[in-house]
Scaffold this motif. Sequence first.
Motif, PDB file in Angstrom:
ATOM      1  N   SER A 164      47.235  24.048  36.754  1.00 29.32           N
ATOM      2  CA  SER A 164      46.444  25.160  36.234  1.00 29.32           C
ATOM      3  C   SER A 164      45.636  25.769  37.376  1.00 29.32           C
ATOM      4  CB  SER A 164      45.512  24.664  35.120  1.00 29.32           C
ATOM      5  OG  SER A 164      44.735  25.727  34.624  1.00 29.32           O
ATOM      6  N   MET A 166      43.761  29.195  39.021  1.00 31.85           N
ATOM      7  CA  MET A 166      43.093  30.409  38.572  1.00 31.85           C
ATOM      8  C   MET A 166      42.908  31.402  39.723  1.00 31.85           C
ATOM      9  SD  MET A 166      42.661  29.220  35.510  1.00 31.85           S
ATOM     10  CE  MET A 166      41.956  27.982  34.404  1.00 31.85           C
ATOM     11  N   TYR A 168      40.458  34.737  40.364  1.00 36.25           N
ATOM     12  CA  TYR A 168      39.314  35.470  39.815  1.00 36.25           C
ATOM     13  C   TYR A 168      39.239  36.845  40.489  1.00 36.25           C
ATOM     14  CZ  TYR A 168      37.971  30.936  37.944  1.00 36.25           C
ATOM     15  OH  TYR A 168      37.965  29.735  37.265  1.00 36.25           O
ATOM     16  N   MET A 177      40.031  36.777  34.864  1.00 32.29           N
ATOM     17  CA  MET A 177      40.694  35.670  35.550  1.00 32.29           C
ATOM     18  C   MET A 177      42.147  35.573  35.080  1.00 32.29           C
ATOM     19  SD  MET A 177      41.854  32.380  34.640  1.00 32.29           S
ATOM     20  CE  MET A 177      40.791  31.690  33.392  1.00 32.29           C
ATOM     21  N   LYS A 178      43.036  35.284  36.003  1.00 33.15           N
ATOM     22  CA  LYS A 178      44.439  35.053  35.653  1.00 33.15           C
ATOM     23  C   LYS A 178      44.748  33.587  35.893  1.00 33.15           C
ATOM     24  CE  LYS A 178      47.483  38.191  35.871  1.00 33.15           C
ATOM     25  NZ  LYS A 178      48.377  39.279  36.315  1.00 33.15           N
ATOM     26  N   GLU A 179      45.282  32.928  34.854  1.00 37.99           N
ATOM     27  CA  GLU A 179      45.655  31.523  34.964  1.00 37.99           C
ATOM     28  C   GLU A 179      47.149  31.410  35.227  1.00 37.99           C
ATOM     29  OE1 GLU A 179      45.553  27.302  32.449  1.00 37.99           O
ATOM     30  OE2 GLU A 179      45.035  29.194  31.442  1.00 37.99           O
ATOM     31  N   SER A 189      52.021  32.962  33.520  1.00 37.54           N
ATOM     32  CA  SER A 189      50.596  33.216  33.746  1.00 37.54           C
ATOM     33  C   SER A 189      50.023  33.953  32.542  1.00 37.54           C
ATOM     34  CB  SER A 189      50.361  34.028  35.033  1.00 37.54           C
ATOM     35  OG  SER A 189      50.776  35.375  34.869  1.00 37.54           O
ATOM     36  N   ARG A 199      35.442  27.306  37.061  1.00 28.29           N
ATOM     37  CA  ARG A 199      35.380  26.023  36.368  1.00 28.29           C
ATOM     38  C   ARG A 199      34.411  25.068  37.075  1.00 28.29           C
ATOM     39  NH1 ARG A 199      41.783  24.898  36.089  1.00 28.29           N
ATOM     40  NH2 ARG A 199      41.647  25.962  38.105  1.00 28.29           N
TER      41      ARG A 199
END
Length: 280
Positions: A164, A166, A168, A177-179, A189, A199
């Motif tokens: 996972s 991220m 930002y 934010m794109k995960e 994603s 986080r």
Amino acid sequence: MAVAEKIKIGVCVMEKKVKCDSEVFSAPMGQIFDRLQAFGEFEVIHFGDKVILEEPIESWPVCDCLIAFYSSGYPLLKAEAYAALRKPFLVNELEPQYLLHDRRKVYERLEMFGIPVPRYALVIREVPYQQLDCFIEEEDFVEVHGMRFWKPFVEKPVDADNHSIMIYYPSSAGGGMKELFRKVGNRSSEFHPEVRRVRREGSYIYEEFMPTGGTDVKVYTVGPEYAHAEARKSPVVDGVVMRNPDGKEVRYPVLLTPAEKEMAREVCIAFRQAVCGFDL
């Protein structure tokens, strides 16, 4: 005339890495082993999950050459004990594979061998949500031990088994934010426009975001003298996986520059993995 014994190649990996549905090997893996065996000099022995996970190493098939690499749930210590007992030729050495569980150690090894890495900093927490004097977060940047990372920046868990990741984005681009994650169906994603803060529940690496023009390049080595590279649509674009009519992700062969070929060689040597893959 005596018939020479075939060289036994042991495939000691989790089935999820080589299987496709009910087949023993996926089509690409099957092609590789079929071509090897077509020479008449090799015999391929697939250990399988039951043998690897449940049987003692003394009961594992005896082989001359071992293909073994870590994935989630793989008993690496057990594979090391088998290698010490039978002493096969190791295509990928086992001890360095422990490094691959920890992104800090991966970056340290890359730097040790002079392989370029992005500018990065570590935030290490002993317990979740631990307050750290060395870590500052503002709307458009984080600062770690005095190193400032302006958005867009990348946040990766130190635990390399956690995929996972991220990205930002700055307030000037709307924030959010794109995960990035391992492919789930046709998604790789997901964008979360409401997430602004990083986080804090674990330890993370922060690094500069490197634009790639919408493509990712995957490099695969077979020993230090050979590398093959493929490009695919980056998950950063829209998170939709491009697939061909057979359902496979669309990839295109690309030519590596001399510097990139040298980098592939150094990665192969640094981690002592003859067959390996990495993102460029």
